[in-house]
Write a protein that holds these residues in place. Structure first.
Motif, PDB file in Angstrom:
ATOM      1  N   ALA A  87       0.818  -1.161  -0.062  1.00  0.00           N
ATOM      2  CA  ALA A  87      -0.102  -0.188   0.198  1.00  0.00           C
ATOM      3  C   ALA A  87       0.857   1.136  -0.079  1.00  0.00           C
ATOM      4  O   ALA A  87       1.779   1.210   0.771  1.00  0.00           O
ATOM      5  CB  ALA A  87      -0.833   0.000   1.234  1.00  0.00           C
ATOM      6  N   PRO A  88       0.671   2.046  -0.955  1.00  0.00           N
ATOM      7  CA  PRO A  88       1.481   3.300  -1.096  1.00  0.00           C
ATOM      8  C   PRO A  88       1.438   4.422   0.220  1.00  0.00           C
ATOM      9  O   PRO A  88       2.340   4.973   0.873  1.00  0.00           O
ATOM     10  CB  PRO A  88       1.065   4.054  -2.204  1.00  0.00           C
ATOM     11  CG  PRO A  88      -0.411   3.664  -2.434  1.00  0.00           C
ATOM     12  CD  PRO A  88      -0.604   2.074  -2.003  1.00  0.00           C
ATOM     13  N   PHE A  89       0.368   4.316   1.197  1.00  0.00           N
ATOM     14  CA  PHE A  89       0.093   5.113   2.222  1.00  0.00           C
ATOM     15  C   PHE A  89      -1.395   4.367   3.003  1.00  0.00           C
ATOM     16  O   PHE A  89      -2.095   3.857   2.307  1.00  0.00           O
ATOM     17  CB  PHE A  89      -0.180   6.592   2.081  1.00  0.00           C
ATOM     18  CG  PHE A  89      -1.136   6.908   1.005  1.00  0.00           C
ATOM     19  CD1 PHE A  89      -2.500   7.149   1.450  1.00  0.00           C
ATOM     20  CD2 PHE A  89      -1.131   6.951  -0.227  1.00  0.00           C
ATOM     21  CE1 PHE A  89      -3.777   7.461   0.816  1.00  0.00           C
ATOM     22  CE2 PHE A  89      -1.996   7.395  -1.101  1.00  0.00           C
ATOM     23  CZ  PHE A  89      -3.256   7.677  -0.637  1.00  0.00           C
ATOM     24  N   VAL A  90      -1.312   4.510   4.226  1.00  0.00           N
ATOM     25  CA  VAL A  90      -2.426   4.516   4.842  1.00  0.00           C
ATOM     26  C   VAL A  90      -3.206   5.717   5.712  1.00  0.00           C
ATOM     27  O   VAL A  90      -2.347   6.276   6.279  1.00  0.00           O
ATOM     28  CB  VAL A  90      -2.256   3.208   6.119  1.00  0.00           C
ATOM     29  CG1 VAL A  90      -3.473   3.293   6.972  1.00  0.00           C
ATOM     30  CG2 VAL A  90      -1.809   2.014   5.418  1.00  0.00           C
ATOM     31  N   GLY A 102      -6.046   2.782  10.220  1.00  0.00           N
ATOM     32  CA  GLY A 102      -6.817   3.701   9.251  1.00  0.00           C
ATOM     33  C   GLY A 102      -7.204   2.938   8.082  1.00  0.00           C
ATOM     34  O   GLY A 102      -7.693   1.743   8.209  1.00  0.00           O
ATOM     35  N   VAL A 103      -7.307   3.524   7.054  1.00  0.00           N
ATOM     36  CA  VAL A 103      -7.753   2.695   5.854  1.00  0.00           C
ATOM     37  C   VAL A 103      -6.876   2.993   4.556  1.00  0.00           C
ATOM     38  O   VAL A 103      -6.107   3.838   4.692  1.00  0.00           O
ATOM     39  CB  VAL A 103      -9.072   3.396   5.330  1.00  0.00           C
ATOM     40  CG1 VAL A 103     -10.213   2.986   6.456  1.00  0.00           C
ATOM     41  CG2 VAL A 103      -9.225   4.804   4.909  1.00  0.00           C
ATOM     42  N   GLY A 108      -9.311   0.686  -5.733  1.00  0.00           N
ATOM     43  CA  GLY A 108     -10.499   1.447  -5.530  1.00  0.00           C
ATOM     44  C   GLY A 108     -11.634   1.035  -4.610  1.00  0.00           C
ATOM     45  O   GLY A 108     -12.443   1.589  -4.065  1.00  0.00           O
ATOM     46  N   GLU A 109     -11.184  -0.168  -3.803  1.00  0.00           N
ATOM     47  CA  GLU A 109     -11.955  -0.297  -2.345  1.00  0.00           C
ATOM     48  C   GLU A 109     -11.407   0.120  -1.375  1.00  0.00           C
ATOM     49  O   GLU A 109     -10.202   0.023  -1.005  1.00  0.00           O
ATOM     50  CB  GLU A 109     -12.132  -1.828  -2.443  1.00  0.00           C
ATOM     51  CG  GLU A 109     -12.937  -2.360  -1.448  1.00  0.00           C
ATOM     52  CD  GLU A 109     -13.159  -3.966  -1.304  1.00  0.00           C
ATOM     53  OE1 GLU A 109     -13.644  -4.394  -0.286  1.00  0.00           O
ATOM     54  OE2 GLU A 109     -12.767  -4.474  -2.234  1.00  0.00           O
ATOM     55  N   VAL A 110     -12.108   0.897  -0.325  1.00  0.00           N
ATOM     56  CA  VAL A 110     -11.433   1.127   0.867  1.00  0.00           C
ATOM     57  C   VAL A 110     -11.488   0.058   1.884  1.00  0.00           C
ATOM     58  O   VAL A 110     -12.532  -0.683   2.063  1.00  0.00           O
ATOM     59  CB  VAL A 110     -12.510   2.276   1.667  1.00  0.00           C
ATOM     60  CG1 VAL A 110     -11.936   2.475   2.999  1.00  0.00           C
ATOM     61  CG2 VAL A 110     -12.637   3.529   0.613  1.00  0.00           C
ATOM     62  N   LEU A 111     -10.464  -0.232   2.424  1.00  0.00           N
ATOM     63  CA  LEU A 111      -9.857  -1.165   3.199  1.00  0.00           C
ATOM     64  C   LEU A 111      -9.497  -1.108   4.519  1.00  0.00           C
ATOM     65  O   LEU A 111      -8.595  -0.166   4.728  1.00  0.00           O
ATOM     66  CB  LEU A 111      -9.031  -2.383   2.524  1.00  0.00           C
ATOM     67  CG  LEU A 111      -8.862  -3.729   3.220  1.00  0.00           C
ATOM     68  CD1 LEU A 111     -10.003  -4.514   3.109  1.00  0.00           C
ATOM     69  CD2 LEU A 111      -7.797  -4.418   2.465  1.00  0.00           C
ATOM     70  N   ALA A 112     -10.223  -1.383   5.693  1.00  0.00           N
ATOM     71  CA  ALA A 112      -9.557  -1.127   7.135  1.00  0.00           C
ATOM     72  C   ALA A 112      -8.323  -1.663   7.274  1.00  0.00           C
ATOM     73  O   ALA A 112      -8.061  -3.009   6.946  1.00  0.00           O
ATOM     74  CB  ALA A 112     -10.735  -1.640   8.083  1.00  0.00           C
TER      75      ALA A 112
END
Length: 211
Positions: A87-90, A102-103, A108-112
């Protein structure tokens, strides 16, 4: 020419070769569509399930992903893991529990994103909330039919198999949330977590109203 391997014995060299192929594919799965990644994991799991029919030849085996947290190693059955991606950032979310970092955006999907350090009550988390937006994270994505949540690993991950009969009972010194999820421990000291308990724990079930 007949094989010199005893009938009914388990071919560990072949299993290791197949596991290596799966490990090589772990880093490629972020390039696949979710349906393709799930199909790939299911196919590899079926191949690894081809053990001898003789019950005395070998105990039941389980395929696991091993990750590192606070200097400890944890094994989680791959049946509840969809993929591993960078992940490039959270992005932090104000007003959420301490264990929710965070998420992240997964195609394109928001993931906890869950911090197992906080959830399990381990040593101080290495993931500082004020800085995580600018730090890429290697995330392990949990889920069955769809991605449910993700958790970062301190170090690289690896895929291997464990013999169920060789998993020892959890250490009696375990307390709190970690003991709730502990299935056992290997002789090498790897804590084996119960993936079904993780997936069904209310603290790890997120929806659009979370936070």
């Amino acid at each position: 020419m007949k094989s010199s391997q005893p009938r009914g014995s388990f071919d560990w060299d072949d299993a290791k070769a197949r596991l290596q192929k799966l490990a090589d594919l772990i880093d490629q799965r972020e390039q696949l569509l979710p349906e393709q990644a799930k199909a790939l994991m299911d196919r590899r799991a079926k191949e690894l399930a081809c053990v001898p029919s003789d019950p005395d030849a070998i105990s039941e085996v389980v395929e696991v992903l091993v990750l590192s947290l606070a200097g400890e190693r944890f094994a989680i059955p791959t049946r509840s893991i969809r993929e591993v991606f960078q992940a490039p950032f959270v992005t932090p979310v104000p007003g959420t529990p301490d264990y929710l970092l965070g998420v992240a955006n997964l195609r394109g999907e928001v993931l906890a994103v869950v911090d197992f350090h906080q959830l399990f009550g381990l040593s101080e988390t290495p993931f500082k909330t004020h800085a995580i937006e600018s730090i890429p994270m290697r995330l392990v994505v949990f889920g069955h039919e769809r991605a449910e949540f993700a958790a970062p690993s301190d170090e690289g991950t690896e895929v291997t198999t464990l013999q169920v009969a060789e998993i020892l009972d959890p250490d009696g010194s375990l307390v709190g949330v970690l003991r709730d999820f502990a299935r056992g421990v290997t002789k090498e000291g790897v804590m084996v977590l119960d993936d079904e308990l993780l997936m069904n724990d209310a603290r790890l079930i997120f929806d659009d109203s979370t936070g």
